[in-house]
Design an enzyme around this catalytic site. Structure first.
Site, PDB file in Angstrom:
ATOM      1  N   GLU A 174     -10.267 -39.127   9.071  1.00 62.86           N
ATOM      2  CA  GLU A 174     -10.862 -39.897   7.957  1.00 62.86           C
ATOM      3  C   GLU A 174     -10.125 -41.208   7.675  1.00 62.86           C
ATOM      4  O   GLU A 174     -10.315 -41.794   6.607  1.00 62.86           O
ATOM      5  CB  GLU A 174     -10.937 -39.056   6.665  1.00 62.86           C
ATOM      6  N   ASP A 194     -14.609 -38.559  -1.499  1.00 61.05           N
ATOM      7  CA  ASP A 194     -14.686 -37.107  -1.431  1.00 61.05           C
ATOM      8  C   ASP A 194     -15.796 -36.742  -0.445  1.00 61.05           C
ATOM      9  O   ASP A 194     -16.789 -37.469  -0.296  1.00 61.05           O
ATOM     10  CB  ASP A 194     -15.042 -36.562  -2.823  1.00 61.05           C
ATOM     11  N   HIS A 257      -8.638 -30.849 -11.580  1.00 60.44           N
ATOM     12  CA  HIS A 257      -9.273 -29.550 -11.812  1.00 60.44           C
ATOM     13  C   HIS A 257      -8.174 -28.545 -12.108  1.00 60.44           C
ATOM     14  O   HIS A 257      -7.133 -28.557 -11.461  1.00 60.44           O
ATOM     15  CB  HIS A 257     -10.029 -29.065 -10.561  1.00 60.44           C
ATOM     16  N   PRO A 260      -7.508 -25.806  -9.397  1.00 63.00           N
ATOM     17  CA  PRO A 260      -8.147 -26.457  -8.256  1.00 63.00           C
ATOM     18  C   PRO A 260      -8.442 -25.424  -7.169  1.00 63.00           C
ATOM     19  O   PRO A 260      -7.980 -24.279  -7.270  1.00 63.00           O
ATOM     20  CB  PRO A 260      -7.058 -27.427  -7.785  1.00 63.00           C
ATOM     21  N   LEU A 265      -1.516 -31.792  -5.088  1.00 60.89           N
ATOM     22  CA  LEU A 265      -1.991 -32.589  -6.235  1.00 60.89           C
ATOM     23  C   LEU A 265      -2.936 -33.718  -5.812  1.00 60.89           C
ATOM     24  O   LEU A 265      -2.631 -34.498  -4.910  1.00 60.89           O
ATOM     25  CB  LEU A 265      -0.796 -33.186  -6.984  1.00 60.89           C
ATOM     26  N   HIS A 266      -4.093 -33.754  -6.458  1.00 56.14           N
ATOM     27  CA  HIS A 266      -5.072 -34.822  -6.197  1.00 56.14           C
ATOM     28  C   HIS A 266      -5.827 -35.114  -7.487  1.00 56.14           C
ATOM     29  O   HIS A 266      -5.965 -34.242  -8.344  1.00 56.14           O
ATOM     30  CB  HIS A 266      -6.040 -34.408  -5.074  1.00 56.14           C
ATOM     31  N   VAL A 267      -6.308 -36.341  -7.592  1.00 56.26           N
ATOM     32  CA  VAL A 267      -7.082 -36.750  -8.773  1.00 56.26           C
ATOM     33  C   VAL A 267      -8.503 -37.052  -8.327  1.00 56.26           C
ATOM     34  O   VAL A 267      -8.718 -37.687  -7.289  1.00 56.26           O
ATOM     35  CB  VAL A 267      -6.460 -38.022  -9.425  1.00 56.26           C
ATOM     36  N   HIS A 268      -9.475 -36.553  -9.092  1.00 55.62           N
ATOM     37  CA  HIS A 268     -10.889 -36.826  -8.806  1.00 55.62           C
ATOM     38  C   HIS A 268     -11.301 -38.069  -9.611  1.00 55.62           C
ATOM     39  O   HIS A 268     -10.994 -38.153 -10.807  1.00 55.62           O
ATOM     40  CB  HIS A 268     -11.781 -35.670  -9.284  1.00 55.62           C
TER      41      HIS A 268
HETATM   42  P1  M7G Z   1     -10.450 -29.097  -5.846  1.00 54.81           P
HETATM   43  O1  M7G Z   1     -10.432 -29.322  -7.311  1.00 54.81           O
HETATM   44  O2  M7G Z   1      -9.171 -28.616  -5.207  1.00 54.81           O
HETATM   45  O3  M7G Z   1     -11.547 -28.074  -5.408  1.00 54.81           O
HETATM   46  O4  M7G Z   1     -10.913 -30.459  -5.178  1.00 54.81           O
HETATM   47  P2  M7G Z   1     -13.098 -27.930  -5.663  1.00 54.81           P
HETATM   48  O5  M7G Z   1     -13.696 -28.042  -4.271  1.00 54.81           O
HETATM   49  O6  M7G Z   1     -13.240 -26.543  -6.215  1.00 54.81           O
HETATM   50  O7  M7G Z   1     -13.529 -29.002  -6.600  1.00 54.81           O
HETATM   51  C1  M7G Z   1     -10.887 -30.677  -3.804  1.00 54.81           C
HETATM   52  C2  M7G Z   1     -11.865 -31.783  -3.465  1.00 54.81           C
HETATM   53  O8  M7G Z   1     -11.697 -32.116  -2.104  1.00 54.81           O
HETATM   54  C3  M7G Z   1     -13.325 -31.371  -3.638  1.00 54.81           C
HETATM   55  O9  M7G Z   1     -14.001 -32.296  -4.467  1.00 54.81           O
HETATM   56  C4  M7G Z   1     -13.877 -31.365  -2.202  1.00 54.81           C
HETATM   57  O10 M7G Z   1     -15.221 -31.796  -2.116  1.00 54.81           O
HETATM   58  C5  M7G Z   1     -12.956 -32.330  -1.484  1.00 54.81           C
HETATM   59  N1  M7G Z   1     -12.785 -32.041  -0.051  1.00 54.81           N
HETATM   60  C6  M7G Z   1     -12.633 -30.820   0.510  1.00 54.81           C
HETATM   61  N2  M7G Z   1     -12.448 -30.965   1.849  1.00 54.81           N
HETATM   62  C7  M7G Z   1     -12.235 -29.852   2.767  1.00 54.81           C
HETATM   63  C8  M7G Z   1     -12.479 -32.299   2.145  1.00 54.81           C
HETATM   64  C9  M7G Z   1     -12.340 -33.037   3.357  1.00 54.81           C
HETATM   65  O11 M7G Z   1     -12.133 -32.535   4.461  1.00 54.81           O
HETATM   66  N3  M7G Z   1     -12.416 -34.401   3.229  1.00 54.81           N
HETATM   67  C10 M7G Z   1     -12.650 -35.017   2.020  1.00 54.81           C
HETATM   68  N4  M7G Z   1     -12.730 -36.344   2.010  1.00 54.81           N
HETATM   69  N5  M7G Z   1     -12.789 -34.327   0.872  1.00 54.81           N
HETATM   70  C11 M7G Z   1     -12.706 -32.973   0.929  1.00 54.81           C
END
Ligand code: M7G
Length: 324
Positions: A174, A194, A257, A260, A265-268
């Site tokens: 990516e 995402d 989240h 999560p 750690l990640h921010v949406h």
């Molecule tokens: P989360 O809050 O850990 O989980 O967010 P959730 O899926 O229950 O919301 C993880 C975020 O990563 C989600 O919004 C997923 O759509 C996104 N995501 C997951 N994967 C496996 C990938 C990926 O391979 N590439 C990208 N770009 N996003 C991903």
């Protein structure tokens, strides 16, 4: 002129569908060969409002033990270019009804406006199947003691693999989708779309900021020491999103989240008009987190968090004694 250039761009764009972290190219007939190697098992979830269906499938003629796949099909939201094309292009149609001034058609748009978004997770673990299955939710209160005794046990035993996250951080996958990167090991992060966003309609914007630090599992690990990191992620991401997509910071949500699905750690970041299906109660606003950390550096090592857990989730088993 601008419209035809836009249409040409879409026509010319490389026909690539994101499938988890791999790219699978369409053949010259536009056929995605990979899907016909799977057989339908059952519907895990569907949502008429968001035009989404999630199925479980198995890979045919597969020798490995785990043949399971989760496949998410989603009809994308209309874009203005798409709607304009319906007026301009002579698409095939059936007449459903004509009565006085009232007409109803069934239109069969041609490429590129007949697309369906597909996410394929293969091989899918039992946790993936549970994550995408329709289930009953319960609210649970998690004290910091519960986090240490129960949630950490859950994370250590059953957390989903983070390979896709490390692939992004190491520029293995990516990398061409990266919107912005701050490479600093302490305060740096990568900002990219995402998986859920098709990157076409800005009103549906959904972008992730993934921090470079690897030892921060979730907001439970955050202290006053991380204020610099969080402000850096917020300010640089909002600036990059405004520059790239012409969307003002007042129109964007930035949140974590809790819990999560992926404990790195990640921010949406999502557009205010983007109403994602799911559990809004899981969203914890980034600005609120910053306020709390300014008031008390160890706020997230003290506070009781209310969270939603699914009935089939291992977390539910660990917390269910608290319901009685
Ligand atoms: P989360 O809050 O850990 O989980 O967010 P959730 O899926 O229950 O919301 C993880 C975020 O990563 C989600 O919004 C997923 O759509 C996104 N995501 C997951 N994967 C496996 C990938 C990926 O391979 N590439 C990208 N770009 N996003 C991903």
């Amino acid at each position: 002129m601008a419209e035809s250039t836009q249409a040409n761009k879409m026509e010319d764009r490389q026909q690539v569908i994101e499938v988890e972290t791999k790219k699978i190219k369409l053949d010259s007939n536009g056929t995605l060969n990979i899907l016909n190697t799977f057989e339908f098992v059952k519907v895990l979830n569907e949502n008429n409002l968001s035009k989404l269906m999630i199925i479980q499938a198995v890979k045919k003629d597969e020798t490995r033990e785990n043949k399971n796949a989760v496949i998410i099909f989603e009809k994308p939201h209309f874009g203005l270019e798409e709607v304009k094309s319906f007026l301009q292009i002579d698409n095939p149609y059936d007449i459903d009804l004509q009565n006085d001034i009232y007409n109803k058609f069934c239109l069969y748009p041609l490429r590129p406006y007949n697309n369906v978004q597909v996410q394929l997770i293969y091989p899918a673990t039992e946790q993936h199947i549970q994550k995408y299955s329709m289930q009953e939710f319960f609210f649970v209160k998690e004290s910091f003691e519960d986090y240490q005794n129960l949630t950490l046990k859950f994370i250590n035993e059953t957390q989903l693999n983070l390979k896709w996250v490390y692939n992004i951080l190491e520029h293995k996958t990516e990398s061409e989708r990266i919107i912005f990167e701050d490479p600093d090991p302490q305060n740096g992060f990568i900002l990219l779309p995402d998986m859920k966003w098709d990157c076409k309609v800005v009103d549906n914007l959904y972008v992730l900021a993934i921090v470079h630090q690897k030892d921060l599992l979730s907001l439970r690990n955050l202290t006053g020491e991380h204020i610099g990191l969080l402000e850096n992620v917020r300010d640089k991401s909002l600036r990059a999103l405004e520059e790239k997509f012409d969307v003002k910071k007042e129109k964007l949500r930035a949140y974590f989240h809790y819990q999560p699905s992926f404990y790195h750690l990640h921010v949406h970041f999502t557009h205010i008009k983007n109403q994602m299906p799911g559990m809004p109660e899981r969203n914890i606003q980034l600005n609120q987190v910053l306020e709390n950390l300014r008031i008390d550096s160890s706020y997230y090592q003290k506070v009781t968090m209310e969270m939603a857990v699914k009935k089939n989730d291992k977390l539910y088993d660990l917390f269910k004694h608290k319901f009685d």
